[in-house]
Write an enzyme that holds these catalytic residues in place. Sequence first.
Site, PDB file in Angstrom:
ATOM      1  N   SER A 297      -5.897  -3.830 -15.605  1.00 30.38           N
ATOM      2  CA  SER A 297      -4.874  -3.239 -14.749  1.00 30.38           C
ATOM      3  C   SER A 297      -3.520  -3.890 -15.020  1.00 30.38           C
ATOM      4  O   SER A 297      -3.379  -5.109 -14.876  1.00 30.38           O
ATOM      5  CB  SER A 297      -5.230  -3.434 -13.276  1.00 30.38           C
ATOM      6  OG  SER A 297      -4.130  -3.085 -12.455  1.00 30.38           O
TER       7      SER A 297
ATOM      8  N   HIS B  56      -5.712   0.636 -17.028  1.00 26.47           N
ATOM      9  CA  HIS B  56      -5.610   1.097 -15.644  1.00 26.47           C
ATOM     10  C   HIS B  56      -4.171   0.928 -15.168  1.00 26.47           C
ATOM     11  O   HIS B  56      -3.619  -0.172 -15.211  1.00 26.47           O
ATOM     12  CB  HIS B  56      -6.560   0.291 -14.759  1.00 26.47           C
ATOM     13  CG  HIS B  56      -6.735   0.857 -13.392  1.00 26.47           C
ATOM     14  ND1 HIS B  56      -7.550   1.934 -13.125  1.00 26.47           N
ATOM     15  CD2 HIS B  56      -6.189   0.504 -12.199  1.00 26.47           C
ATOM     16  CE1 HIS B  56      -7.520   2.202 -11.837  1.00 26.47           C
ATOM     17  NE2 HIS B  56      -6.689   1.359 -11.240  1.00 26.47           N
TER      18      HIS B  56
ATOM     19  N   ASP C 294      -1.801   1.418 -11.987  1.00 19.71           N
ATOM     20  CA  ASP C 294      -1.723   1.624 -10.543  1.00 19.71           C
ATOM     21  C   ASP C 294      -0.340   2.127 -10.153  1.00 19.71           C
ATOM     22  O   ASP C 294       0.673   1.450 -10.402  1.00 19.71           O
ATOM     23  CB  ASP C 294      -2.003   0.317  -9.806  1.00 19.71           C
ATOM     24  CG  ASP C 294      -3.476  -0.068  -9.860  1.00 19.71           C
ATOM     25  OD1 ASP C 294      -4.306   0.790  -9.523  1.00 19.71           O
ATOM     26  OD2 ASP C 294      -3.784  -1.209 -10.233  1.00 19.71           O
TER      27      ASP C 294
ATOM     28  N   MET D  60       1.946   3.010  -7.005  1.00 19.61           N
ATOM     29  CA  MET D  60       2.057   2.793  -5.563  1.00 19.61           C
ATOM     30  C   MET D  60       3.455   3.181  -5.093  1.00 19.61           C
ATOM     31  O   MET D  60       4.439   2.886  -5.767  1.00 19.61           O
ATOM     32  CB  MET D  60       1.805   1.329  -5.225  1.00 19.61           C
ATOM     33  CG  MET D  60       0.523   0.760  -5.771  1.00 19.61           C
ATOM     34  SD  MET D  60       0.366  -0.977  -5.324  1.00 19.61           S
ATOM     35  CE  MET D  60      -0.993  -1.477  -6.370  1.00 19.61           C
TER      36      MET D  60
ATOM     37  N   HIS E  42      -4.049   5.725 -11.571  1.00 22.73           N
ATOM     38  CA  HIS E  42      -4.595   5.658 -10.210  1.00 22.73           C
ATOM     39  C   HIS E  42      -3.450   5.864  -9.224  1.00 22.73           C
ATOM     40  O   HIS E  42      -2.599   4.992  -9.055  1.00 22.73           O
ATOM     41  CB  HIS E  42      -5.261   4.288 -10.027  1.00 22.73           C
ATOM     42  CG  HIS E  42      -5.806   4.033  -8.664  1.00 22.73           C
ATOM     43  ND1 HIS E  42      -6.150   2.766  -8.239  1.00 22.73           N
ATOM     44  CD2 HIS E  42      -6.078   4.858  -7.617  1.00 22.73           C
ATOM     45  CE1 HIS E  42      -6.600   2.822  -7.009  1.00 22.73           C
ATOM     46  NE2 HIS E  42      -6.562   4.082  -6.597  1.00 22.73           N
TER      47      HIS E  42
ATOM     48  N   MET F 213      -1.998   5.831  -5.870  1.00 25.79           N
ATOM     49  CA  MET F 213      -2.062   5.348  -4.493  1.00 25.79           C
ATOM     50  C   MET F 213      -0.766   5.752  -3.812  1.00 25.79           C
ATOM     51  O   MET F 213       0.098   4.922  -3.504  1.00 25.79           O
ATOM     52  CB  MET F 213      -2.270   3.835  -4.475  1.00 25.79           C
ATOM     53  CG  MET F 213      -3.652   3.419  -4.928  1.00 25.79           C
ATOM     54  SD  MET F 213      -3.895   1.630  -4.943  1.00 25.79           S
ATOM     55  CE  MET F 213      -3.254   1.267  -6.586  1.00 25.79           C
TER      56      MET F 213
ATOM     57  N   MET G 277     -12.922   1.382  -4.402  1.00 23.01           N
ATOM     58  CA  MET G 277     -12.037   0.233  -4.247  1.00 23.01           C
ATOM     59  C   MET G 277     -12.829  -0.925  -3.642  1.00 23.01           C
ATOM     60  O   MET G 277     -13.444  -0.788  -2.580  1.00 23.01           O
ATOM     61  CB  MET G 277     -10.853   0.577  -3.348  1.00 23.01           C
ATOM     62  CG  MET G 277      -9.845   1.530  -3.965  1.00 23.01           C
ATOM     63  SD  MET G 277      -9.059   0.867  -5.470  1.00 23.01           S
ATOM     64  CE  MET G 277      -8.300  -0.649  -4.858  1.00 23.01           C
TER      65      MET G 277
ATOM     66  N   GLY H  20      -3.363  -1.880  -2.794  1.00 24.92           N
ATOM     67  CA  GLY H  20      -1.969  -2.212  -2.571  1.00 24.92           C
ATOM     68  C   GLY H  20      -1.490  -3.457  -3.281  1.00 24.92           C
ATOM     69  O   GLY H  20      -0.319  -3.542  -3.660  1.00 24.92           O
ATOM     70  N   PHE H  21      -2.374  -4.427  -3.491  1.00 21.75           N
ATOM     71  CA  PHE H  21      -1.953  -5.674  -4.114  1.00 21.75           C
ATOM     72  C   PHE H  21      -3.031  -6.183  -5.057  1.00 21.75           C
ATOM     73  O   PHE H  21      -4.229  -6.066  -4.764  1.00 21.75           O
ATOM     74  CB  PHE H  21      -1.658  -6.747  -3.058  1.00 21.75           C
ATOM     75  CG  PHE H  21      -0.475  -6.431  -2.187  1.00 21.75           C
ATOM     76  CD1 PHE H  21       0.805  -6.792  -2.573  1.00 21.75           C
ATOM     77  CD2 PHE H  21      -0.643  -5.750  -0.998  1.00 21.75           C
ATOM     78  CE1 PHE H  21       1.904  -6.487  -1.783  1.00 21.75           C
ATOM     79  CE2 PHE H  21       0.439  -5.431  -0.193  1.00 21.75           C
ATOM     80  CZ  PHE H  21       1.720  -5.806  -0.585  1.00 21.75           C
ATOM     81  N   GLY H  22      -2.610  -6.763  -6.173  1.00 20.03           N
ATOM     82  CA  GLY H  22      -3.536  -7.364  -7.105  1.00 20.03           C
ATOM     83  C   GLY H  22      -3.885  -8.776  -6.686  1.00 20.03           C
ATOM     84  O   GLY H  22      -3.279  -9.346  -5.780  1.00 20.03           O
ATOM     85  N   GLY H  23      -4.874  -9.348  -7.357  1.00 24.03           N
ATOM     86  CA  GLY H  23      -5.225 -10.740  -7.124  1.00 24.03           C
ATOM     87  C   GLY H  23      -6.082 -11.001  -5.906  1.00 24.03           C
ATOM     88  O   GLY H  23      -6.284 -12.162  -5.523  1.00 24.03           O
TER      89      GLY H  23
ATOM     90  N   ASP I  16     -12.685  -1.384  -8.619  1.00 24.87           N
ATOM     91  CA  ASP I  16     -11.336  -1.922  -8.787  1.00 24.87           C
ATOM     92  C   ASP I  16     -11.039  -2.919  -7.679  1.00 24.87           C
ATOM     93  O   ASP I  16     -10.988  -2.552  -6.502  1.00 24.87           O
ATOM     94  CB  ASP I  16     -10.325  -0.771  -8.740  1.00 24.87           C
ATOM     95  CG  ASP I  16      -8.882  -1.231  -8.912  1.00 24.87           C
ATOM     96  OD1 ASP I  16      -8.643  -2.432  -9.129  1.00 24.87           O
ATOM     97  OD2 ASP I  16      -7.984  -0.368  -8.837  1.00 24.87           O
ATOM     98  N   GLY I  17     -10.861  -4.185  -8.071  1.00 23.63           N
ATOM     99  CA  GLY I  17     -10.462  -5.211  -7.128  1.00 23.63           C
ATOM    100  C   GLY I  17     -11.365  -6.430  -7.171  1.00 23.63           C
ATOM    101  O   GLY I  17     -12.554  -6.336  -6.878  1.00 23.63           O
ATOM    102  N   GLY I  18     -10.819  -7.560  -7.582  1.00 26.85           N
ATOM    103  CA  GLY I  18     -11.593  -8.786  -7.606  1.00 26.85           C
ATOM    104  C   GLY I  18     -12.674  -8.833  -8.662  1.00 26.85           C
ATOM    105  O   GLY I  18     -13.629  -9.616  -8.553  1.00 26.85           O
TER     106      GLY I  18
ATOM    107  N   GLY J  30      -7.736  -7.106 -13.488  1.00 28.94           N
ATOM    108  CA  GLY J  30      -6.316  -7.374 -13.694  1.00 28.94           C
ATOM    109  C   GLY J  30      -6.054  -8.810 -14.069  1.00 28.94           C
ATOM    110  O   GLY J  30      -5.881  -9.159 -15.240  1.00 28.94           O
ATOM    111  N   SER J  31      -6.060  -9.684 -13.073  1.00 26.52           N
ATOM    112  CA  SER J  31      -5.752 -11.096 -13.296  1.00 26.52           C
ATOM    113  C   SER J  31      -6.704 -11.734 -14.290  1.00 26.52           C
ATOM    114  O   SER J  31      -6.295 -12.576 -15.100  1.00 26.52           O
ATOM    115  CB  SER J  31      -5.808 -11.863 -11.965  1.00 26.52           C
ATOM    116  OG  SER J  31      -4.899 -11.320 -11.029  1.00 26.52           O
TER     117      SER J  31
END
Length: 227
Positions: free
Chosen positions: A7, A32, A34, A36, A65, A67, A140, A145-148, A178-180, A200-201
């Site tokens: 991402s 990916h 995002d 927003m 994606h 959002m 999700m 809304g936020f990465g990390g 998607d996420g973590g 992402g991270s």
Amino acid sequence: MFYIAPSILAADISRLGEEVAKVENAGVSYLHIDIMDGNFVPNISFGPSVVSTLRPLSKLLFDVHLMITSPWKHIDTFINAGADSITVHYEAFNGDEEMLLDVLRSIRERKCGVGLAISPKTSYECILPYLSLVDMVLVMTVEPGFGGQSLIPATIDKVAPLRRAALSAGLNLRIEVDGGINEDTIWRASAAGADVFVAGSAIFRTQRPKAVVSTLKTKVKEHPFIG
């Protein structure tokens, strides 16, 4: 077949072209992106100009994606910018089934991949009626809304029933998480039946992206969905 999808929300925006080349060279096939709007989610990220700027620089599949509020107003813009797949959120339609059906069909008519996403508080049952209309569902695993953020374990519980529903219906459905997602969490999503993993991270914020991507792929192979 499964896919690792870095991402760009976690990328160094001042060097975005180089960052995309870095992960492409690391052995991924998805990117990916995002989008927003600061309304549907409390953050603002990228717009269609970022997609169109990156498009000639990369052969990756652009997994866009949305959002955003009123995604139907922007489908053509993002397809024209170079999106290969567009995912809209179930929640953006506020229960308007006809509007959602129209949007999913319109994306398909444009010869673009079709995705439907659900946020952590939305039940997977809500999207069961639409599985035959999409190429991919996005679960999700953090609040959008936020990465990390850290993965919310309960969200993984949605993946297996979606995979079983797709198999029962004979659908070749991709399930994205998607996420973590990182080296410590990807195996849970894989074992549950996911096959597209947004990270992402874990990828963009390492000095060894190729090694990280290789490790992520190994974890997926070691933990297949078994029903």
